[in-house]
Enzyme design. Structure first.
Site, mmCIF file in Angstrom:
data_model
loop_
_atom_site.group_PDB
_atom_site.id
_atom_site.type_symbol
_atom_site.label_atom_id
_atom_site.label_comp_id
_atom_site.label_asym_id
_atom_site.label_seq_id
_atom_site.Cartn_x
_atom_site.Cartn_y
_atom_site.Cartn_z
ATOM 1 N N LYS A 48 29.108 25.321 4.804
ATOM 2 C CA LYS A 48 29.262 23.874 4.682
ATOM 3 C C LYS A 48 30.659 23.482 5.118
ATOM 4 O O LYS A 48 31.642 24.064 4.662
ATOM 5 C CB LYS A 48 28.989 23.442 3.234
ATOM 6 C CG LYS A 48 28.974 21.934 2.995
ATOM 7 C CD LYS A 48 30.331 21.362 2.620
ATOM 8 C CE LYS A 48 30.826 21.817 1.282
ATOM 9 N NZ LYS A 48 32.123 21.155 0.912
ATOM 10 N N TYR A 83 28.723 32.454 0.674
ATOM 11 C CA TYR A 83 28.922 31.015 0.742
ATOM 12 C C TYR A 83 30.295 30.749 1.345
ATOM 13 O O TYR A 83 31.326 31.166 0.789
ATOM 14 C CB TYR A 83 28.833 30.355 -0.636
ATOM 15 C CG TYR A 83 29.288 28.913 -0.610
ATOM 16 C CD1 TYR A 83 28.512 27.947 0.025
ATOM 17 C CD2 TYR A 83 30.497 28.528 -1.174
ATOM 18 C CE1 TYR A 83 28.926 26.626 0.093
ATOM 19 C CE2 TYR A 83 30.921 27.205 -1.121
ATOM 20 C CZ TYR A 83 30.129 26.260 -0.476
ATOM 21 O OH TYR A 83 30.546 24.955 -0.407
ATOM 22 N N THR A 125 37.052 45.260 -1.488
ATOM 23 C CA THR A 125 35.776 44.901 -2.105
ATOM 24 C C THR A 125 35.998 44.458 -3.547
ATOM 25 O O THR A 125 36.736 45.092 -4.302
ATOM 26 C CB THR A 125 34.826 46.111 -2.076
ATOM 27 O OG1 THR A 125 34.572 46.458 -0.717
ATOM 28 C CG2 THR A 125 33.525 45.802 -2.782
ATOM 29 N N ARG A 161 0.808 -1.220 0.000
ATOM 30 C CA ARG A 161 0.000 0.000 0.000
ATOM 31 C C ARG A 161 0.842 1.271 0.000
ATOM 32 O O ARG A 161 0.316 2.360 -0.246
ATOM 33 C CB ARG A 161 -0.940 -0.007 1.208
ATOM 34 C CG ARG A 161 -2.059 -1.041 1.091
ATOM 35 C CD ARG A 161 -2.822 -1.178 2.396
ATOM 36 N NE ARG A 161 -3.352 0.096 2.863
ATOM 37 C CZ ARG A 161 -3.806 0.315 4.088
ATOM 38 N NH1 ARG A 161 -3.767 -0.656 4.988
ATOM 39 N NH2 ARG A 161 -4.291 1.495 4.426
ATOM 40 N N ASN A 179 -4.784 -6.288 20.705
ATOM 41 C CA ASN A 179 -3.447 -6.835 20.539
ATOM 42 C C ASN A 179 -2.591 -5.947 19.644
ATOM 43 O O ASN A 179 -2.986 -5.585 18.535
ATOM 44 C CB ASN A 179 -3.541 -8.239 19.937
ATOM 45 C CG ASN A 179 -2.187 -8.873 19.711
ATOM 46 O OD1 ASN A 179 -1.276 -8.677 20.512
ATOM 47 N ND2 ASN A 179 -2.060 -9.629 18.636
ATOM 48 N N GLY A 185 9.147 -3.350 12.791
ATOM 49 C CA GLY A 185 9.796 -2.209 12.166
ATOM 50 C C GLY A 185 8.842 -1.149 11.691
ATOM 51 O O GLY A 185 9.238 0.008 11.496
ATOM 52 N N ALA A 201 29.457 41.032 2.634
ATOM 53 C CA ALA A 201 28.352 40.512 1.824
ATOM 54 C C ALA A 201 28.860 40.002 0.477
ATOM 55 O O ALA A 201 29.731 40.598 -0.156
ATOM 56 C CB ALA A 201 27.310 41.599 1.607
#
Length: 449
Positions: A333, A348, A405, A15, A169, A104, A362
């Protein structure tokens, strides 16, 4: 008394309409099987055996990531729950103690419930887990006489009086290993489905004069998952519980229903979580931190006093020290941001180290990927990185150094130095008007053509 877990995870889950085994579908970004295994770990089991069937190799790989000490055995044919538990016999050879059978696809049984099942084993040879059903529907009924479980009656076989019973049950049970496998050898398949049912152990145990009882738990703990709709319901149940637990611990959730938590999210007291924040796996947020709206965190650590967002993304390997600032539309990251450092706008920072008190302007980008390899950027303490700087890794910017900059930094910058790396600006008098006139004339000719 030693304990072993047998977790049944062989079903296809038709299902679910999926190529993925049912037990690997995620709840709060962890497979439902992981939730069941985590609950079982409360018993400090000596052995854990997972019975796999459909797409067994996928299940085996998932189990190895969850618990490398667990054993996976194969049920080649799905011939019922009793047959499934029998497949664990060889893996439990030499084990003496209680076997607890879990499912499970029933991921929410609590540690407290499992502990009560084990405690009940001191009074009975076989312990069944039941629940008071709001709508018993077609669940099997547990017929009790005092503390003794007389029998399990399936709905289709129940009398009117038995159908009125609301104690149902769940399928979970605990039993001495030697007794369980001895009884399983006698389970037959003389039924409409031709399957070997684990529930037959109740009748066999009573025939042998063994003591059988049932422990009750909240119905929500027995929630089984058979469809995508059930999966969505289960996820909602988890989220509601997890949010309530955080509120009780002293975490401020400004709009609780909009915060999405992972299976292992940890947030300390007095942290503040604004609306529409998503937590992926492996996130720790310390006390007093602020996570602002629409931020996404995964595999990261946020220290006390840090401020993140709005619209920030922290990816795996991110470490934010105390009193750091990570702001609007910033992605980080695999990087360590030291105490008091700021990365506030449209930047980033990947595969990098940023020193204490440094300000990242920035639009700064660490250019960490050369198409084949990843390279690191090191930025010292109290440095100032000018807006729109590209740091082409591997590269180091020293303590108290600056970049101008718009600079493209390809070489190391020593402590205290200012790096300027951009083409000198040249202004062409009147050239803008001439160029625009040429472009407009060209467009007009193309339109006529």
């Amino acid at each position: 008394m030693s304990t072993a877990l047998v977790i049944l995870a062989a079903g296809k889950g038709t299902r679910m309409n999926s190529d993925l085994p049912k037990v690997l579908h995620p709840i709060a970004q962890a497979p439902m099987l992981e939730h069941a295994m985590a609950a079982g770990r409360a018993l400090d089991p000596d052995r854990t055996v997972v019975v796999a069937g459909h797409e067994a190799e996928k299940v085996r790989a998932a189990v190895a990531e969850i618990d490398e000490t667990a054993t996976v055995v194969l049920q080649d044919e799905q011939l019922g729950t009793g047959h499934a538990v029998l497949q664990a016999r060889a893996a439990l050879e030499g084990f003496a103690g209680d076997v607890v059978v879990l499912y499970g696809d029933t991921p929410f049984v609590s540690e407290e419930t499992l502990e009560r099942m084990i405690e009940a084993r001191s009074r009975a040879d076989l312990v069944i887990l039941g629940f008071e059903a709001a709508d018993p529907a077609r669940y099997g009924r547990l017929v009790m006489q005092g503390e003794s479980l007389e029998k399990i009656v399936e709905y289709k076989d129940a009398s009117g009086a038995e159908r009125a019973i609301s104690f149902c049950n769940s399928g979970l049970m605990a039993c001495d290993a030697e007794v369980m496998f001895r009884l399983l050898e006698r389970v037959g398949n003389d039924n409409a489905a031709g399957e070997y049912y684990l529930t037959d152990l109740v009748e066999l145990a009573r025939t042998d004069g063994l003591r059988v009882t049932a422990v009750s738990c909240a119905e929500a703990e027995t929630l089984g998952i058979n469809s995508r709709s059930d999966l969505a319901t289960a996820d909602a149940v988890f989220q509601a519980r997890a949010r309530a637990a955080l509120l009780d611990l002293g975490v401020t959730l400004m709009a609780p229903d909009t915060v999405y938590l992972a299976f292992d999210t940890y947030i300390g007291r007095d942290a503040v979580i604004e609306p529409n924040v998503v937590f992926g796996p492996g996130v720790t947020v310390e006390s007093g931190a602020l996570i602002r709206a629409f931020s996404h965190l995964e595999g990261c650590h946020v220290s006390r006093g840090a401020k993140v967002g709005p619209y920030a993304r922290l990816r795996p390997g991110t470490e934010l020290a105390e009193d750091t600032h990570v702001g609007n539309f910033v992605e980080i990251k695999n990087a360590e941001i030291a105490e008091g450092a700021k990365v506030n706008h449209l930047s980033y920072i990947g595969d990098a180290t940023v020193g204490k008190g440094t300000n990242i302007g920035a639009g700064t980008i660490t250019c960490n990927y050369d198409g084949v390899m990843k390279h690191r950027t090191e930025i010292g303490a109290r440095a100032f990185i000018g807006s729109n700087t590209c740091l082409v890794a591997p590269v180091r910017v020293g303590n108290e150094a600056m970049t101008a900059t718009g600079a493209v930094i390809t070489r190391n910058v020593d402590d205290g130095d200012l790096a300027i790396a951009r083409v000198e600006q040249t202004n062409k008098p009147g050239r803008a008007r001439k160029l625009m006139d040429m472009l407009r004339a060209k467009k007009a000719r193309m339109s006529k053509g």
